[in-house]
Design an enzyme around this catalytic site. Structure first.
Site, PDB file in Angstrom:
ATOM      1  N   SER A 130       0.831  -1.204   0.000  1.00  0.00           N
ATOM      2  CA  SER A 130       0.000   0.000   0.000  1.00  0.00           C
ATOM      3  C   SER A 130       0.861   1.248   0.000  1.00  0.00           C
ATOM      4  O   SER A 130       1.962   1.256   0.536  1.00  0.00           O
ATOM      5  CB  SER A 130      -0.898   0.043   1.238  1.00  0.00           C
ATOM      6  OG  SER A 130      -1.599   1.270   1.246  1.00  0.00           O
ATOM      7  N   LYS A 184      -4.624  -6.546   3.096  1.00  0.00           N
ATOM      8  CA  LYS A 184      -4.551  -5.370   2.201  1.00  0.00           C
ATOM      9  C   LYS A 184      -5.964  -4.968   1.749  1.00  0.00           C
ATOM     10  O   LYS A 184      -6.288  -3.784   1.654  1.00  0.00           O
ATOM     11  CB  LYS A 184      -3.659  -5.686   1.000  1.00  0.00           C
ATOM     12  CG  LYS A 184      -3.697  -4.629  -0.125  1.00  0.00           C
ATOM     13  CD  LYS A 184      -3.030  -3.354   0.297  1.00  0.00           C
ATOM     14  CE  LYS A 184      -3.139  -2.153  -0.601  1.00  0.00           C
ATOM     15  NZ  LYS A 184      -3.476  -2.202  -1.971  1.00  0.00           N
ATOM     16  N   HIS A 187      -7.554  -3.188   4.563  1.00  0.00           N
ATOM     17  CA  HIS A 187      -6.934  -1.853   4.605  1.00  0.00           C
ATOM     18  C   HIS A 187      -7.648  -0.931   3.624  1.00  0.00           C
ATOM     19  O   HIS A 187      -8.018   0.196   3.958  1.00  0.00           O
ATOM     20  CB  HIS A 187      -5.441  -1.976   4.262  1.00  0.00           C
ATOM     21  CG  HIS A 187      -4.797  -0.675   3.883  1.00  0.00           C
ATOM     22  ND1 HIS A 187      -4.991  -0.079   2.641  1.00  0.00           N
ATOM     23  CD2 HIS A 187      -3.994   0.163   4.566  1.00  0.00           C
ATOM     24  CE1 HIS A 187      -4.330   1.060   2.601  1.00  0.00           C
ATOM     25  NE2 HIS A 187      -3.717   1.229   3.742  1.00  0.00           N
ATOM     26  N   ASN A 188      -7.845  -1.404   2.399  1.00  0.00           N
ATOM     27  CA  ASN A 188      -8.494  -0.565   1.396  1.00  0.00           C
ATOM     28  C   ASN A 188      -9.942  -0.280   1.767  1.00  0.00           C
ATOM     29  O   ASN A 188     -10.449   0.817   1.530  1.00  0.00           O
ATOM     30  CB  ASN A 188      -8.442  -1.236   0.019  1.00  0.00           C
ATOM     31  CG  ASN A 188      -7.065  -1.150  -0.602  1.00  0.00           C
ATOM     32  OD1 ASN A 188      -6.075  -0.992   0.099  1.00  0.00           O
ATOM     33  ND2 ASN A 188      -6.981  -1.272  -1.905  1.00  0.00           N
ATOM     34  N   GLU A 191      -9.910   2.369   4.230  1.00  0.00           N
ATOM     35  CA  GLU A 191      -9.590   3.608   3.493  1.00  0.00           C
ATOM     36  C   GLU A 191     -10.874   4.212   2.890  1.00  0.00           C
ATOM     37  O   GLU A 191     -11.098   5.424   2.978  1.00  0.00           O
ATOM     38  CB  GLU A 191      -8.577   3.234   2.410  1.00  0.00           C
ATOM     39  CG  GLU A 191      -8.152   4.325   1.480  1.00  0.00           C
ATOM     40  CD  GLU A 191      -7.231   3.751   0.381  1.00  0.00           C
ATOM     41  OE1 GLU A 191      -6.270   3.024   0.695  1.00  0.00           O
ATOM     42  OE2 GLU A 191      -7.503   4.022  -0.798  1.00  0.00           O
TER      43      GLU A 191
END
Ligand code: NBP
Length: 477
Positions: A130, A184, A187-188, A191
């Site tokens: 990232s 990941k 995480h996105n 976000e």
């Protein structure tokens, strides 16, 4: 025959070339590079002689240029591109060699690829990276999955290029097979939620607070010096301050208000639904982008000329209230994201260290934030807490901000400013904190039409009421 490069990069578009340059800039690394279209390789080597790349025109030469155990990071378009490169490497690699997929693969694909490749003795390591282009060049947050054995070789190389936060490299072995790409993905998702909440805060300050973009930029800059400190808050201030050269207006006023997405937010929601984990913050963010892009529906409803509520004057202390509402909603989004990680780890058999994940998100990545230090501490103190909202620091922050949070939701609703993120987060918090939920009634409804049974508050057992009979209760188990 063994070559001289300790690491190779396949795929030299923006991410791959920046990652290769980052690798080459660290002492001890000799970097081999290869791209399907050779002109890209030539360009990179010509523009960056300082990197000392070992460039190959053919995949055979690339593989031969790698020292054993060979380690190659694939940075090509996710999906078919990744599969094509994996096949090329598998034909040439030997047991003990390591193939790293650093693209944005779906973690289910990573699990399947790892299962297929593992019997060959070649390691396949799906790795979340990232931080976009800038992170790839200067230090991303890196989330590798794959075997513990492959991490012994790979770990130090990844640590050499990762971002550094509080003196620690932002990389940890997340878990086996698809764990890295799963984390990941979450995480996105977080976000998405964070960006939506910040967007809602801006909208409130603009329409209820009646501040201009440049003034809101100042508010965000001020917030960035406190508990809300984060990369996203920082860049939001910059975007809001930016003036369009063509019109002289704030850029935010000339950008079409339809948000796009590349799909990882949707994946987060889909997988969380499968895992039975409520991630309302991410879901509302994904839906909000979808709504924004439904121009015909927006025009249709706006065209009805329904009377919009008059926007009331901002109540005293409104800006501070919005900051508190934003913080509390953000805590909910992270709590939900970590719930999804915990559930994913349980389902797929990953031994995930939540505190370590919070730590590697402190630098390099898009959601990097001061807040993650507190979050890491919370998980270190109590790795088994049922929700992040129980952690003393966050519980206190929400207790302190609760009244403000409710005032903001009320004001926004009265003013007709859409706040799907703020209100869903507050409802989630309320759902967790009330004594009794109407789920009891839902169970009654389910029992009525489908004999789905229910449990009683006053003792063990499973029961059914004979709704179409004499309405007496029977115990079914
Ligand atoms: P792209 O996703 O635009 O992919 C372009 C690269 O893929 C080129 O090197 C291209 O080679 C190669 N490629 C393709 Br397309 N099909 C191929 C095939 N069949 N065989 C071999 N190579 C093939 O590059 P990117 O934006 O640098 O991203 C790379 C990866 O990193 C992606 O998975 C992306 O999702 C991920 N990622 C991107 C970001 C970001 O901020 N951009 C952030 C994090 C992760 P060619 O030159 O011969 O066409």
């Amino acid at each position: 025959m063994s070559g001289s490069a300790n690491i190779g990069v396949v795929g030299l578009a923006v991410m791959g070339s920046n990652l290769a340059r980052n690798l080459a800039s660290r002492e001890g690394n000799k970097v081999a590079v290869y791209n399907r279209t050779y002109s890209r390789t030539e360009e990179l080597v010509k523009e960056h002689p300082e990197a000392g790349f070992v460039a190959s025109e053919s995949i055979d030469d690339f593989v031969a240029s790698l020292a054993k155990p060979r380690t190659a990071i694939i940075m090509v378009q996710a999906g078919k591109g990744t599969d094509a490169v994996i096949e090329q490497l598998l034909e040439r690699f030997e047991p003990g060699d390591i193939i790293v997929d650093g693209g944005n693969a779906n973690f289910q694909d990573t699990i399947a690829r790892e299962a297929r490749i593992a019997p060959t003795g070649i390691h396949f390591v799906g790795t979340g990276i990232s931080g976009g282009e800038e992170g790839a060049l200067n230090g991303p947050s890196i989330m590798p999955g794959g075997s513990a054995e492959s991490y012994e070789t790979l770990g130090p190389i990844l640590a050499s290029i990762a971002a550094v936060a509080e003196g620690e490299p932002c990389v940890t072995h997340v878990g086996t097979d698809g764990a890295g790409h799963f984390v990941k993905m979450i995480h996105n998702g977080i976000e998405y939620a964070d960006m939506e909440l910040i967007g809602e805060a801006y909208d409130l300050l603009r329409h209820v607070g009646r501040l201009e973009p440049a003034q809101i930029a100042d508010v965000f800059t001020e917030w960035n010096a406190g508990p809300l400190n984060s990369y996203l808050i920082e860049i939001t201030a910059e975007v809001l301050r930016h003036v369009d050269a063509k019109t002289g207006k704030p850029l935010v006023d000339v950008v079409v208000d339809e948000a796009g997405s590349k799909g990882t937010g949707v994946w987060t929601v889909q997988n969380s639904l499968d895992l039975g984990v409520p991630v309302g913050g991410v879901a509302e963010a994904v839906f909000a982008r979808a709504v924004s892009s439904k121009r015909a529906q927006r025009d249709g409803v706006a065209g009805l000329r329904l009377a919009r509520p008059a926007i009331p004057a901002a109540p005293d202390g409104f800006v501070d209230d919005v900051a508190k509402a934003l913080y509390a909603s953000k805590v909910v989004a992270y709590a939900q994201g970590f719930d999804a990680i915990i559930a994913g780890a349980e389902k797929y058999g990953w031994n995930v260290d939540k505190g370590a994940i919070a730590k590697i998100w402190r630098g390099g990545c898009i959601i990097r934030a001061q807040f993650l230090n507190v979050l890491a501490d919370a998980y270190e103190q109590n790795p088994d807490m049922a929700t992040l909202l129980e952690a003393p620091y966050f519980a206190q922050a929400i207790a302190d901000g609760q009244d403000a949070w409710r005032r903001v939701v009320i004001t926004a609703t009265q003013a007709g400013v859409p706040i799907p993120g703020f209100s869903a987060a507050l409802s989630y918090f309320d759902s967790l904190s009330v004594d009794r939920l109407p789920a009891a009634l839902v169970q009654g409804q389910r029992d009525f039409f489908g004999a789905h049974t229910y449990r009683r508050v006053d003792g063990p057992g499973v029961f059914h009421t004979l709704w179409s009979g004499d309405r007496s209760e029977v115990q079914t188990s």
